[in-house]
Design an enzyme around this catalytic site. Structure first.
Site, PDB file in Angstrom:
ATOM      1  N   HIS A   1       5.539  -2.813   4.576  1.00 56.62           N
ATOM      2  CA  HIS A   1       4.734  -1.644   4.211  1.00 56.62           C
ATOM      3  C   HIS A   1       5.437  -0.353   4.631  1.00 56.62           C
ATOM      4  O   HIS A   1       5.571   0.587   3.837  1.00 56.62           O
ATOM      5  CB  HIS A   1       3.362  -1.763   4.888  1.00 56.62           C
ATOM      6  CG  HIS A   1       2.475  -0.568   4.753  1.00 56.62           C
ATOM      7  ND1 HIS A   1       1.280  -0.607   4.074  1.00 56.62           N
ATOM      8  CD2 HIS A   1       2.579   0.703   5.229  1.00 56.62           C
ATOM      9  CE1 HIS A   1       0.703   0.581   4.125  1.00 56.62           C
ATOM     10  NE2 HIS A   1       1.474   1.391   4.836  1.00 56.62           N
ATOM     11  N   GLU A   2       5.875  -0.298   5.883  1.00 58.54           N
ATOM     12  CA  GLU A   2       6.490   0.923   6.396  1.00 58.54           C
ATOM     13  C   GLU A   2       7.810   1.241   5.702  1.00 58.54           C
ATOM     14  O   GLU A   2       8.124   2.407   5.457  1.00 58.54           O
ATOM     15  CB  GLU A   2       6.692   0.821   7.907  1.00 58.54           C
ATOM     16  CG  GLU A   2       5.405   0.805   8.708  1.00 58.54           C
ATOM     17  CD  GLU A   2       4.523   2.006   8.431  1.00 58.54           C
ATOM     18  OE1 GLU A   2       5.051   3.130   8.257  1.00 58.54           O
ATOM     19  OE2 GLU A   2       3.294   1.834   8.365  1.00 58.54           O
TER      20      GLU A   2
ATOM     21  N   HIS B   1       7.767   3.408   2.628  1.00 59.53           N
ATOM     22  CA  HIS B   1       7.510   4.834   2.833  1.00 59.53           C
ATOM     23  C   HIS B   1       8.789   5.657   2.950  1.00 59.53           C
ATOM     24  O   HIS B   1       8.721   6.890   3.017  1.00 59.53           O
ATOM     25  CB  HIS B   1       6.701   5.050   4.117  1.00 59.53           C
ATOM     26  CG  HIS B   1       5.242   4.761   3.995  1.00 59.53           C
ATOM     27  ND1 HIS B   1       4.484   5.148   2.915  1.00 59.53           N
ATOM     28  CD2 HIS B   1       4.376   4.130   4.843  1.00 59.53           C
ATOM     29  CE1 HIS B   1       3.227   4.776   3.098  1.00 59.53           C
ATOM     30  NE2 HIS B   1       3.139   4.150   4.252  1.00 59.53           N
TER      31      HIS B   1
ATOM     32  N   ASP C   1       0.166   6.390   0.680  1.00 61.09           N
ATOM     33  CA  ASP C   1      -0.957   5.534   1.054  1.00 61.09           C
ATOM     34  C   ASP C   1      -2.129   5.889   0.155  1.00 61.09           C
ATOM     35  O   ASP C   1      -3.094   6.529   0.565  1.00 61.09           O
ATOM     36  CB  ASP C   1      -1.328   5.722   2.530  1.00 61.09           C
ATOM     37  CG  ASP C   1      -0.336   5.059   3.467  1.00 61.09           C
ATOM     38  OD1 ASP C   1       0.066   3.915   3.177  1.00 61.09           O
ATOM     39  OD2 ASP C   1       0.044   5.670   4.476  1.00 61.09           O
TER      40      ASP C   1
END
EC number: 3.4.24.39
Length: 367
Positions: A318-319, A322, A333
């Site tokens: 997920h990170e 970004h 998000d």
């Protein structure tokens, strides 16, 4: 990827505007709350939140305009129509065992104000005229409860501000200089990690394993995009974005597998002081840096076998989405948790970090 390990002990201090994990079937109100933006100084913004209903509400602050972390609470465009660079943090919050302190209580017809300085999270040094607006979804619970029973969407007014660039540039960045109590050791090869460079051997091992798992999950997911159309459509809605989704998974797999040639830097501890309560990990997209928080290690399993659940591997995945160094444009998000992520439009889903983490979880677990 470059992994930096701090000798310092973990420090624990207190995103785009989106909803949190909303349980399936809960109602979404279009008019339960109202958000009005107004200028409160050169780069200060005041958000006035009003409960339009006839009962008290508990509003979850995570990933909303009320978030106390330096997240992206508003979108900002300069007078030439270009988006202003965001220099704040994109945290991933733990979405279970919500505490009362994560909420803000608002009585019927009541109003609360929340002020923030946009110069602390955006580069406004050029000055001039800017247009701001806020939109998102606030998960809500009944009074004196932390059980999410619904959600309230909001769309603020457009706020036009004239900002002095020099004054804005003097505002201290919300995420500033790293808090280092000792030197860093760069890990050039995973097979040759200097264990003395990390104050906690277990955390370093967990991070290394999570990166490896992220690489494997991302590779599996890239293949699944072309092989499991039903699952792809569940999360990303439109086949025209399949190549984009597949390319991002491949980029994350490559970044997770890299040891010293990647574009991101991953810290096993919070040397920037961004880990407030409830934050698992966070990214500084303007710097291509990822930081793990204490509860990443203490409250997440390495790799879950539960559908739609969080773990270390998918949190790392997920990170990484970004970071613009992994793939541009980097993910926002837009929708947090399974229900919100799968309710997004195709255009929003393809740019939503949690859509990738949840898809990878579904492919691995067989959801």
């Amino acid at each position: 990827m470059q992994v930096l390990v701090a000798l310092a002990a973990l420090s624990s201090l207190a995103a785009p505007v989106v909803g949190f994990s909303i349980p399936r079937g809960v109602p979404v109100s279009q008019s339960m709350i109202d958000v009005k933006l107004s200028s409160a100084g050169n780069s200060m913004v005041k958000a006035t939140i009003t409960n339009n209903g006839d009962r008290a509400l508990n509003l979850l602050k995570f990933h909303t305009i009320m978030d106390s972390n330096p997240t992206r609470k508003v979108s900002i465009e300069s007078q030439d129509g270009k988006e202003v660079q965001f220099t704040g943090m994109m945290p991933r919050y733990k979405n279970t065992d919500l505490k009362p302190t994560y909420f803000m209580s608002l009585p019927p017809k009541g109003t609360v104000e929340h002020s923030f300085d946009i110069a602390a999270t955006h580069d406004l040094s050029r000055g001039g005229q800017f247009t701001l607006k806020a939109e998102g979804m606030v998960p809500i619970a009944e009074e004196n409860s932390t059980n999410i029973t619904g959600a309230a969407q909001y769309h603020s007014n457009e706020l036009h501000m004239t900002i002095d660039g020099d004054q804005a540039a003097s505002v201290k960045s919300a995420i500033g200089v790293a808090k280092r109590d000792g030197p860093f050791t760069r890990i050039d090869k995973r097979t040759k990690i200097d264990m003395q460079s990390c104050g906690n051997r277990q955390e370093l091992q967990a991070l290394t394993a999570a990166l490896s798992a992220s690489a494997k999950l991302s590779s599996m997911s890239a293949q699944a995009v072309g092989q499991n159309q039903q699952k792809y459509m569940e999360y990303f809605k439109d086949p025209k974005y399949a190549k984009t989704v597949q390319s991002r998974f491949q980029a994350v797999a490559k970044e997770s597998s890299s040891t010293n040639n990647g574009g991101t830097t991953y810290f096993c501890s919070d040397v920037m002081g961004g880990c407030e309560e409830g934050v698992l990990a966070y990214t500084l997209p303007s710097r291509n840096q990822v930081y793990n928080c204490p509860i990443y290690y203490s409250e997440l399993p390495p790799l879950t076998k539960e559908c739609h659940a969080q773990d270390q591997a998918t949190t790392t995945l997920h990170e990484l989405t970004h970071n613009p160094a992994v793939q541009e444009p980097f993910c926002e998000d837009n929708g947090y948790g399974y229900e919100r992520a799968t309710a997004l439009s195709a255009e929003k889903a393809v740019q939503n970090a949690d859509s990738y983490a949840l898809f990878a979880n579904a492919v691995y677990v067989g959801c």
